[in-house]
Design a protein around this motif. Structure first.
Motif, short mmCIF file in Angstrom:
data_model
loop_
_atom_site.label_atom_id
_atom_site.label_comp_id
_atom_site.label_asym_id
_atom_site.label_seq_id
_atom_site.Cartn_x
_atom_site.Cartn_y
_atom_site.Cartn_z
N MET A 1 0.82 -1.22 0.00
CA MET A 1 0.00 0.00 0.00
C MET A 1 0.85 1.27 0.00
SD MET A 1 -3.16 -0.59 2.60
CE MET A 1 -2.16 -0.72 4.05
N SER B 1 2.61 2.19 2.55
CA SER B 1 2.81 2.61 3.94
C SER B 1 3.87 1.70 4.55
CB SER B 1 1.52 2.48 4.74
OG SER B 1 0.49 3.21 4.14
N VAL C 1 -3.86 1.21 -4.21
CA VAL C 1 -3.46 2.31 -3.33
C VAL C 1 -1.95 2.55 -3.44
CG1 VAL C 1 -3.25 3.05 -0.92
CG2 VAL C 1 -5.34 1.95 -1.71
N GLU D 1 -2.10 6.42 -5.52
CA GLU D 1 -3.20 6.72 -4.61
C GLU D 1 -4.20 7.70 -5.24
OE1 GLU D 1 -1.83 7.38 -0.68
OE2 GLU D 1 -3.80 7.95 0.06
N ASP D 2 -3.68 8.69 -6.00
CA ASP D 2 -4.56 9.69 -6.61
C ASP D 2 -5.55 9.02 -7.54
OD1 ASP D 2 -2.93 11.31 -5.28
OD2 ASP D 2 -1.81 12.06 -7.02
N ALA E 1 -6.47 5.92 -7.48
CA ALA E 1 -7.40 5.07 -6.72
C ALA E 1 -8.53 5.92 -6.15
CB ALA E 1 -6.65 4.36 -5.59
N VAL F 1 -9.96 4.90 0.07
CA VAL F 1 -8.57 4.56 0.38
C VAL F 1 -8.36 4.38 1.89
CG1 VAL F 1 -6.19 5.40 0.33
CG2 VAL F 1 -7.65 5.61 -1.68
N ARG G 1 -6.79 1.20 3.85
CA ARG G 1 -5.61 1.32 4.72
C ARG G 1 -5.87 0.69 6.08
NH1 ARG G 1 -1.52 4.01 2.70
NH2 ARG G 1 -1.83 5.77 1.31
#
Lengths: 321, 370
Positions: A62, A64, A196, A200-201, A203, A210, A214
């Protein structure tokens, strides 16, 4: 065009190649390395770390990162041990409920971790690191610094019972690996992780929630951390605050060495399996061929850098942070 | 029953008796001093603050140390909260800053027990305490050139432990159990730690008398159960049946070794360890471990505070004590299968009530510098 395909193929298979070369090298230095019993030893050591590394793989896909594993593993191990002993102390009684309870504890910790990250808008690096400290402290408070021994023969059969030369815990780890693979490839959630992490944008623009993905990702990671904790207790027979020690370094190293990119969207659970095996083959192999301890850490560091160079196409990324 | 523990208990009894005589004599001394007028009572402090400065309480070892400090304070009829805790969290700078702060706050009316976190930090701490007219006893860390007798009465004492001798004793027990032949592996602590070095040296010293035993390998396991488990597994691959005995640098390492052996179905490997943790003592009584060494941190923490306090209030005058009473080794008790249960009942299941004015009874001789 032809060379580009070769480069991609090489990048894809590089971690496996590294693993095979390492095995060949250690086997050439010390033939006993290749025995079934030694592979069983490597897999026993690797099983808990594999579970933890799979958990963090989802989070890294993801884009992260989750550094709460040491605290989460400790809390799950200790919670399991208390619950297990309180309910009877053997798997043949209601004490088996301690297994799902430990997984629920892991899920809850991961869920809180995700909420702190998403709702309070704290970078996952900081949020999860802090949650990890909270977990370690919580385990300390629960145990008062004591070790809790789990003596139940039935539970310890994870280590002592063997099938085809490998203890049961190796098969349990294998089963959860398949579950993780299923989640990654066959569920919406699994594909959303890649969405993601890959962009991310995009998605968000496609209407994906999102934040929800997460939080679920961190929760799922917590569940896998708890499975790692259960296997760690099964391996040593002790639950304590120190049960979680070293898992952060081992799992993050394994994920990266396996070729899952830290910026997200690339890699998966098979990469992580290969990465974990590389780390543990190095650890085992260096003792087996008789390298002194201080050399081992250095060699491991160099191999990590080498593996990352080999397994990711550095030209395809625009910046390194 | 081992004569070792019998001797130990006997020694304690005699010391207690000696103390009773000594304190009666001491009271007489105080009365005599009173007759000579108030001008004589110069150095002693009245009702000094008692403080323990240490790393932190989450570590089981330091928890034991400080519980001893609290037991001492309670023995004076105070609540255990009367002990001031200075927690350095592994920082020498914080350790020194804390000491300076409490010296300022108490105006030097202080009895301090401290582990200064590292050896070089001991000198500035001791100098600050001496300058303020307070009293300090140190534990574990100090440099070899720093001695209590160079500071008159204010640097009361230093206690440390030498692990080489006891580790050699456990090694001999191990090597005898191996029948004086075969191969031994050593799993050590963090390679740069002094106790780790001393415990390996103990094994090497013992091996000189056992020419038929080969030291197959010595690897650091970082005092960690899981690391020890992995290292032992790899040893089994490399040496297999050649391993006939395992020397562990501490109990937590031994737990990992035992589980690595259990995974292979090996139940009767001779193993020795160190530290005397309750779980290890239990394993000794079951003969899963042949010996461990208990260093009595509870007593060490209590007596260090007691020395500083009693020097401060003038119970004894440090500068009149021999050097052996100012720099000495802490106690070590060997725990073996025959006496493990008795040891557990006496020391672990219930903490003994110590006589905190028997300053040197259980100690282990003057510190020797190499």
């Amino acid at each position: 065009m032809g060379s580009r395909i070769r480069r991609e193929t090489l990048v894809k298979w590089a971690p496996l190649l590294v693993l095979i070369v390492l095995c060949a090298f250690f086997a050439a230095m010390e033939p006993r390395f290749l025995s079934t019993r030694n592979f069983a030893r490597i897999l026993i050591a690797a099983s808990p770390a594999l579970m933890v590394a799979i958990g963090v793989t989802f989070v890294i896909i993801m884009g992260s990162i989750d550094l709460s594993m040491e605290g989460t593993v400790s809390v799950c191990a200790v919670a399991f041990a208390f619950c297990f002993l309180w309910l009877g102390g053997t798997l043949a009684s209601w004490a088996w409920l301690a297994l799902p309870v430990a997984m629920l504890v892991g899920a809850a910790l991961g869920f809180i971790n995700g909420l702190v990250h998403v709702k309070l808008r704290i970078p996952s690096f900081m949020a999860s690191l802090a949650m990890g400290f909270v977990g370690t402290g919580l385990a300390m408070v629960m145990t008062g610094g004591d070790r809790i021994r789990i003596e139940d023969e039935l539970f310890r059969s994870l280590l002592t019972e063997r099938f085809l030369g490998f203890p049961l815990m190796v098969y349990v780890a294998g089963l959860f690996l398949l579950v993780a693979w299923f989640i990654q490839t066959r569920t919406t959630l699994g594909r959303n992780f890649y969405a993601v992490g890959g962009g991310e944008d995009l998605a968000i623009a496609s209407g994906l929630n999102v934040n929800r993905v997460r939080v679920l990702g961190f929760t799922l990671a917590g569940v896998f951390f708890s499975v790692g904790a259960l296997l760690a207790v099964g391996r040593i027979g002790i639950a304590e605050t120190a049960t979680g020690n070293n898992f952060m370094f081992l799992s993050i190293t394994a994920v990266v060495v396996g070729g899952t990119a830290l910026w997200g969207g690339l890699g998966g659970v098979w990469n992580t399996l290969v990465g974990v095996l590389i780390v543990f083959v190095i650890g085992n192999g260096m003792v087996v061929i008789g390298l002194p301890g201080y050399v081992q850490d250095g060699v491991l560091g160099i191999l990590v850098i080498l593996a990352v160079i080999l397994s990711t196409d550095r030209k395809s990324i625009s910046f390194v942070k | 029953m081992s004569t070792f523990i019998k001797d130990f208990i006997e020694k304690e009894k005699i010391n207690r008796r000696n103390f009773l005589f000594a304190s009666a004599y001491g009271l007489g001394g105080v009365a005599a001093m009173g007759a000579l007028g108030p001008g004589m009572a110069r150095a002693a402090l009245t009702d000094p603050t008692i403080a323990w400065s240490y790393r932190n309480r989450t570590n089981p070892y330091w928890n034991e140390i400080v519980s001893g400090g609290e037991a001492f304070v309670q023995s004076l009829g105070m609540s255990k909260d009367a002990l001031t805790h200075l927690i350095n969290e592994g920082s020498s700078e914080k350790s020194l800053a804390d000491v300076k702060a409490i010296l300022a706050k108490t105006g030097g009316n202080l009895a301090l027990a401290i582990d200064t976190n590292d050896a070089p930090n001991a000198r500035p701490v001791v100098e600050a305490v001496a300058e303020a007219g307070a009293y300090v006893s140190t534990l574990w860390n100090k440099t070899d050139d720093l001695h209590p007798w160079d500071f008159g009465d204010n640097y009361v004492s230093h206690m440390s432990w030498s692990d080489e001798g006891p580790a050699e004793q456990t090694a001999r027990i191990l090597l005898d159990a191996m029948g004086g032949k075969g191969g031994v592996v050593h799993l050590g602590g963090i390679a740069s730690n002094n106790p780790a070095i001393e415990r390996l040296n103990g094994l090497k010293n013992a091996l000189k008398d056992y020419p038929d035993v080969e030291l197959l390998a010595a690897e650091p396991a970082d005092w960690d159960t899981q690391k020890a488990n992995q290292v032992m597994s790899a040893f089994l691959t490399r040496y297999g049946d050649e391993i006939t005995g395992v020397h562990c640098a501490n109990d937590t390492i031994a737990y990992g070794v035992l589980e690595a052996l259990r995974a292979e179905g090996i139940e009767d490997m001779p193993i020795v360890s160190y530290d005397g943790n309750p779980q290890a003592v239990q394993l000794v009584s079951e003969r899963k471990i042949l010996a461990t060494v208990f260093t009595n941190p509870h007593w060490g923490g209590g007596i260090t505070a007691a020395l500083a306090y009693h020097a401060a209030i003038g119970t004894f005058k440090p500068s009149e004590e021999p050097n052996a009473h100012r720099e000495f080794y802490g106690p070590t008790i060997m725990v073996q299968p025959d006496d493990a249960l008795e040891f557990k009942a006496n020391y672990l299941d219930s903490v003994p009530t110590y006589d905190w004015t028997d300053f040197w009874g259980p100690s282990n001789g003057p510190i020797v510098y190499k």
